[in-house]
Design a protein around this motif. Structure first.
Motif, PDB file in Angstrom:
ATOM      1  N   LEU A  71      51.077  43.317  35.704  1.00  0.00           N
ATOM      2  CA  LEU A  71      50.450  44.513  36.270  1.00  0.00           C
ATOM      3  C   LEU A  71      50.943  45.774  35.571  1.00  0.00           C
ATOM      4  CD1 LEU A  71      50.505  43.648  40.083  1.00  0.00           C
ATOM      5  CD2 LEU A  71      48.629  43.390  38.472  1.00  0.00           C
ATOM      6  N   LEU A  72      52.243  45.823  35.271  1.00  0.00           N
ATOM      7  CA  LEU A  72      52.786  46.991  34.577  1.00  0.00           C
ATOM      8  C   LEU A  72      52.222  47.103  33.166  1.00  0.00           C
ATOM      9  CD1 LEU A  72      56.541  46.869  35.699  1.00  0.00           C
ATOM     10  CD2 LEU A  72      54.790  48.491  36.439  1.00  0.00           C
ATOM     11  N   VAL A  73      52.091  45.979  32.479  1.00  0.00           N
ATOM     12  CA  VAL A  73      51.513  45.995  31.133  1.00  0.00           C
ATOM     13  C   VAL A  73      50.067  46.481  31.183  1.00  0.00           C
ATOM     14  CG1 VAL A  73      50.794  44.536  29.201  1.00  0.00           C
ATOM     15  CG2 VAL A  73      53.057  44.245  30.198  1.00  0.00           C
ATOM     16  N   CYS A  74      49.298  45.992  32.173  1.00  0.00           N
ATOM     17  CA  CYS A  74      47.905  46.412  32.300  1.00  0.00           C
ATOM     18  C   CYS A  74      47.792  47.904  32.595  1.00  0.00           C
ATOM     19  CB  CYS A  74      47.205  45.601  33.395  1.00  0.00           C
ATOM     20  SG  CYS A  74      46.827  43.910  32.931  1.00  0.00           S
ATOM     21  N   THR A 285      24.360  40.193  26.447  1.00  0.00           N
ATOM     22  CA  THR A 285      24.491  39.754  27.836  1.00  0.00           C
ATOM     23  C   THR A 285      25.838  40.189  28.404  1.00  0.00           C
ATOM     24  OG1 THR A 285      25.385  37.597  27.163  1.00  0.00           O
ATOM     25  CG2 THR A 285      23.000  37.751  27.531  1.00  0.00           C
ATOM     26  N   LEU A 286      25.851  40.392  29.701  1.00  0.00           N
ATOM     27  CA  LEU A 286      27.065  40.745  30.429  1.00  0.00           C
ATOM     28  C   LEU A 286      27.852  39.471  30.742  1.00  0.00           C
ATOM     29  CD1 LEU A 286      28.616  43.078  31.925  1.00  0.00           C
ATOM     30  CD2 LEU A 286      27.303  42.428  33.959  1.00  0.00           C
ATOM     31  N   ASP A 287      29.135  39.468  30.410  1.00  0.00           N
ATOM     32  CA  ASP A 287      29.952  38.270  30.604  1.00  0.00           C
ATOM     33  C   ASP A 287      30.165  37.976  32.083  1.00  0.00           C
ATOM     34  OD1 ASP A 287      30.239  37.805  27.922  1.00  0.00           O
ATOM     35  OD2 ASP A 287      32.117  38.926  27.742  1.00  0.00           O
ATOM     36  N   THR A 288      29.999  36.719  32.445  1.00  0.00           N
ATOM     37  CA  THR A 288      30.380  36.244  33.779  1.00  0.00           C
ATOM     38  C   THR A 288      31.810  35.717  33.701  1.00  0.00           C
ATOM     39  OG1 THR A 288      28.122  35.639  34.380  1.00  0.00           O
ATOM     40  CG2 THR A 288      29.898  34.573  35.594  1.00  0.00           C
ATOM     41  N   ILE A 289      32.666  36.163  34.600  1.00  0.00           N
ATOM     42  CA  ILE A 289      34.065  35.748  34.589  1.00  0.00           C
ATOM     43  C   ILE A 289      34.388  35.039  35.898  1.00  0.00           C
ATOM     44  CG2 ILE A 289      34.800  37.573  33.020  1.00  0.00           C
ATOM     45  CD1 ILE A 289      35.680  39.175  35.426  1.00  0.00           C
ATOM     46  N   ASN A 290      35.544  34.379  35.926  1.00  0.00           N
ATOM     47  CA  ASN A 290      35.919  33.637  37.132  1.00  0.00           C
ATOM     48  C   ASN A 290      36.261  34.596  38.268  1.00  0.00           C
ATOM     49  OD1 ASN A 290      38.910  34.239  37.074  1.00  0.00           O
ATOM     50  ND2 ASN A 290      38.738  33.166  35.124  1.00  0.00           N
ATOM     51  N   ILE A 291      36.323  34.045  39.465  1.00  0.00           N
ATOM     52  CA  ILE A 291      36.460  34.872  40.662  1.00  0.00           C
ATOM     53  C   ILE A 291      37.812  35.580  40.729  1.00  0.00           C
ATOM     54  CG2 ILE A 291      37.376  33.020  42.122  1.00  0.00           C
ATOM     55  CD1 ILE A 291      35.569  34.171  44.381  1.00  0.00           C
ATOM     56  N   VAL A 292      38.845  35.012  40.104  1.00  0.00           N
ATOM     57  CA  VAL A 292      40.156  35.668  40.116  1.00  0.00           C
ATOM     58  C   VAL A 292      40.094  36.957  39.310  1.00  0.00           C
ATOM     59  CG1 VAL A 292      42.584  35.433  39.486  1.00  0.00           C
ATOM     60  CG2 VAL A 292      41.359  33.487  40.459  1.00  0.00           C
ATOM     61  N   ARG A 293      39.585  36.867  38.098  1.00  0.00           N
ATOM     62  CA  ARG A 293      39.461  38.057  37.255  1.00  0.00           C
ATOM     63  C   ARG A 293      38.459  39.046  37.836  1.00  0.00           C
ATOM     64  NH1 ARG A 293      37.995  36.695  31.330  1.00  0.00           N
ATOM     65  NH2 ARG A 293      38.052  38.978  31.289  1.00  0.00           N
ATOM     66  N   SER A 297      40.116  44.253  39.467  1.00  0.00           N
ATOM     67  CA  SER A 297      39.895  45.675  39.205  1.00  0.00           C
ATOM     68  C   SER A 297      40.327  46.010  37.770  1.00  0.00           C
ATOM     69  CB  SER A 297      40.659  46.499  40.252  1.00  0.00           C
ATOM     70  OG  SER A 297      40.364  47.860  40.125  1.00  0.00           O
ATOM     71  N   VAL A 298      41.090  47.092  37.587  1.00  0.00           N
ATOM     72  CA  VAL A 298      41.490  47.499  36.235  1.00  0.00           C
ATOM     73  C   VAL A 298      42.523  46.562  35.632  1.00  0.00           C
ATOM     74  CG1 VAL A 298      41.010  49.920  36.706  1.00  0.00           C
ATOM     75  CG2 VAL A 298      43.293  49.020  37.145  1.00  0.00           C
ATOM     76  N   PHE A 299      43.103  45.678  36.435  1.00  0.00           N
ATOM     77  CA  PHE A 299      44.142  44.790  35.917  1.00  0.00           C
ATOM     78  C   PHE A 299      43.569  43.633  35.102  1.00  0.00           C
ATOM     79  CE2 PHE A 299      45.977  46.682  39.800  1.00  0.00           C
ATOM     80  CZ  PHE A 299      47.028  47.357  39.196  1.00  0.00           C
ATOM     81  N   ASP A 300      42.251  43.607  34.932  1.00  0.00           N
ATOM     82  CA  ASP A 300      41.646  42.630  34.026  1.00  0.00           C
ATOM     83  C   ASP A 300      41.540  43.169  32.610  1.00  0.00           C
ATOM     84  OD1 ASP A 300      40.279  40.035  33.671  1.00  0.00           O
ATOM     85  OD2 ASP A 300      38.540  41.277  33.224  1.00  0.00           O
ATOM     86  N   LEU A 339      34.244  46.583  50.128  1.00  0.00           N
ATOM     87  CA  LEU A 339      35.381  45.919  49.498  1.00  0.00           C
ATOM     88  C   LEU A 339      35.121  45.702  48.018  1.00  0.00           C
ATOM     89  CD1 LEU A 339      38.138  44.533  50.005  1.00  0.00           C
ATOM     90  CD2 LEU A 339      36.878  42.412  50.420  1.00  0.00           C
ATOM     91  N   TYR A 340      33.894  45.375  47.692  1.00  0.00           N
ATOM     92  CA  TYR A 340      33.539  45.071  46.300  1.00  0.00           C
ATOM     93  C   TYR A 340      33.699  46.296  45.399  1.00  0.00           C
ATOM     94  CZ  TYR A 340      30.658  43.704  42.289  1.00  0.00           C
ATOM     95  OH  TYR A 340      30.213  43.440  41.025  1.00  0.00           O
ATOM     96  N   ILE A 341      33.198  47.448  45.840  1.00  0.00           N
ATOM     97  CA  ILE A 341      33.177  48.600  44.947  1.00  0.00           C
ATOM     98  C   ILE A 341      34.567  49.136  44.634  1.00  0.00           C
ATOM     99  CG2 ILE A 341      30.864  49.258  45.699  1.00  0.00           C
ATOM    100  CD1 ILE A 341      32.091  51.420  47.412  1.00  0.00           C
ATOM    101  N   TYR A 342      35.573  48.766  45.421  1.00  0.00           N
ATOM    102  CA  TYR A 342      36.933  49.229  45.137  1.00  0.00           C
ATOM    103  C   TYR A 342      37.802  48.158  44.476  1.00  0.00           C
ATOM    104  CZ  TYR A 342      36.150  53.535  47.712  1.00  0.00           C
ATOM    105  OH  TYR A 342      35.663  54.760  48.124  1.00  0.00           O
ATOM    106  N   THR A 343      37.398  46.914  44.538  1.00  0.00           N
ATOM    107  CA  THR A 343      38.235  45.846  43.973  1.00  0.00           C
ATOM    108  C   THR A 343      37.589  45.118  42.804  1.00  0.00           C
ATOM    109  OG1 THR A 343      37.381  44.204  45.555  1.00  0.00           O
ATOM    110  CG2 THR A 343      39.355  45.440  46.195  1.00  0.00           C
ATOM    111  N   SER A 344      36.281  45.264  42.634  1.00  0.00           N
ATOM    112  CA  SER A 344      35.612  44.498  41.584  1.00  0.00           C
ATOM    113  C   SER A 344      35.905  45.072  40.210  1.00  0.00           C
ATOM    114  CB  SER A 344      34.105  44.478  41.807  1.00  0.00           C
ATOM    115  OG  SER A 344      33.455  43.850  40.721  1.00  0.00           O
ATOM    116  N   ARG A 345      36.103  44.196  39.288  1.00  0.00           N
ATOM    117  CA  ARG A 345      36.330  44.572  37.898  1.00  0.00           C
ATOM    118  C   ARG A 345      35.072  45.188  37.289  1.00  0.00           C
ATOM    119  NH1 ARG A 345      33.852  41.840  33.144  1.00  0.00           N
ATOM    120  NH2 ARG A 345      35.467  41.613  31.556  1.00  0.00           N
TER     121      ARG A 345
END
Length: 369
Positions: A71-74, A285-293, A297-300, A339-345
């Motif tokens: 998290l600190l690196v991100c 195309t827009l990349d689909t990523i796994n649910i964890v990523r 948010s910005v940590f991806d 919840l989505y608009i504040y946590t989604s990458r």
């Protein structure tokens, strides 16, 4: 004299050696018994529970340390990214204007900072916007399935493109009616149309650049299969009439695996496969990523920079503009959307890739299988 042989035999026997051997044997047996007892104690349920508890606590501690470092690196890279992109966060991405300001007021300190930025940019590829040349200038078409897709998934891309001089961004929305409101078709269609216009206005897209289809055969319903040929015809007509140079849409997984999203991709891919798109028109195309990523948010950011070819990254202030645009879709704002608009990458970062003919052929084979 008859027993002399017995005396001589007993005299030859080393009693001390026999005593030592016997003692060692008994000692070994005792140690074995103690080891067996210790083993039984170690294999007892209580001992096993204590060992698992101590090991788990140690592993959890290591995991927390690794997560904290990540998290600190991100956060550091997030801050560094906007330092390496002069003008990011201010809505000005015109390179010529930046260079003019540097020549007018730049001293030795500015020159050193600029050289450091250039070195880090070339070495680390860190910048807030890293898009292909075809998308930087010209006429770009964003193909979405429903109103609110442009904010929920493509917000960073749209904002980054609209801030570039000479770049015209068009939005083709294929459905404007929710399946939940088919009983009140006209009113809901008008409501969602107005919401889309207001949201795009926040993102910098004029109303004249929005193409909203009113097709009853393309409802906002995951249970209704959209015909690829019908969608493909609408996309092709829009591309040719607007002289589009680059198309952006979902990939084959549709970000959220929504069937309507996937149908848009396969329709656009069929145009590419049939060689119907203009030669100068690129397909992204827009990349689909796994649910964890997806909810990092910005940590991806770290994964995005090292795993993607093209990306757009927004600062917190820029992402607030995308959030305000999303809030214009009031009819779609349920509790989980907040919840989505504040946590989604996808509210901060978009990663994209260019699709060529070989990619389409491979993915079509996967789809058929």
């Amino acid at each position: 004299m008859r027993f002399n042989w017995l005396s001589e035999y007993l005299a030859q026997i080393n009693t001390s050696a026999i005593y030592e051997a016997t003692t060692q044997r008994w000692t070994q047996l005792r140690h074995n018994a103690e080891e067996l007892l210790q083993l039984q104690q170690q294999l007892s349920p209580q001992a096993i529970y204590c060992r698992i508890k101590s090991t788990s606590a140690e592993a959890l501690e290591h995991i927390l340390i690794v997560c904290a470092v990540y998290l600190l690196v991100c956060l550091g890279l997030y801050k560094l990214t906007f330092w390496l992109t002069p003008g990011a966060g201010t809505g000005n991405t015109n390179t010529n204007e930046q260079n003019n300001r540097q020549h007018r007021g730049g001293g030795e300190g500015d020159a050193g900072a600029n050289s450091l930025r250039n070195f880090l940019q070339s070495g680390l590829r860190l910048r807030s916007v890293h898009l292909p040349h075809a998308a930087k200038m010209g006429r770009v078409l964003l193909v979405t399935a429903h109103p609110d897709d442009e904010c929920m998934f493509f917000g960073p891309l749209i904002y980054s493109l609209t801030q570039r001089d000479g770049c015209q961004v068009y939005v083709l929305c294929l459905s404007n009616v929710s399946a939940l409101f088919l009983g009140n078709f006209e009113q809901q269609a008008q409501l969602r149309r107005e919401e889309l216009w207001r949201a795009c206005k926040h993102l910098g897209i004029p109303e004249s650049n929005i193409v909203l289809m009113n097709a009853t055969n393309l409802p906002d319903d995951p249970n209704v299969e959209w015909r690829p040929d019908a969608v493909a015809n609408l996309i092709l007509h829009t591309v040719e009439s607007l002289d589009i140079q680059a198309i952006f849409t979902f990939d084959r997984d549709g970000v959220s695996s929504h069937p309507n999203h996937c149908a848009v991709y396969y329709a656009a891919a069929s145009l590419c496969l049939a060689n119907l798109l203009p030669k100068a028109c690129k397909f992204y195309t827009l990349d689909t990523i796994n649910i964890v990523r997806k909810y990092l948010s910005v940590f991806d950011l770290l994964c995005t920079c090292f795993m993607s070819t093209h990306w757009c990254i927004l600062s917190w202030k820029e992402a607030a503009i995308v959030r305000r645009a999303m809030l214009e879709h009031k009819s779609q704002m349920k509790w989980f959307r907040w919840l989505y608009i504040y946590t989604s990458r996808y509210m901060f970062i978009n990663s994209l890739r260019e699709i060529n003919l070989s990619d389409v052929e491979l993915e079509m084979q996967i789809h058929d299988n």
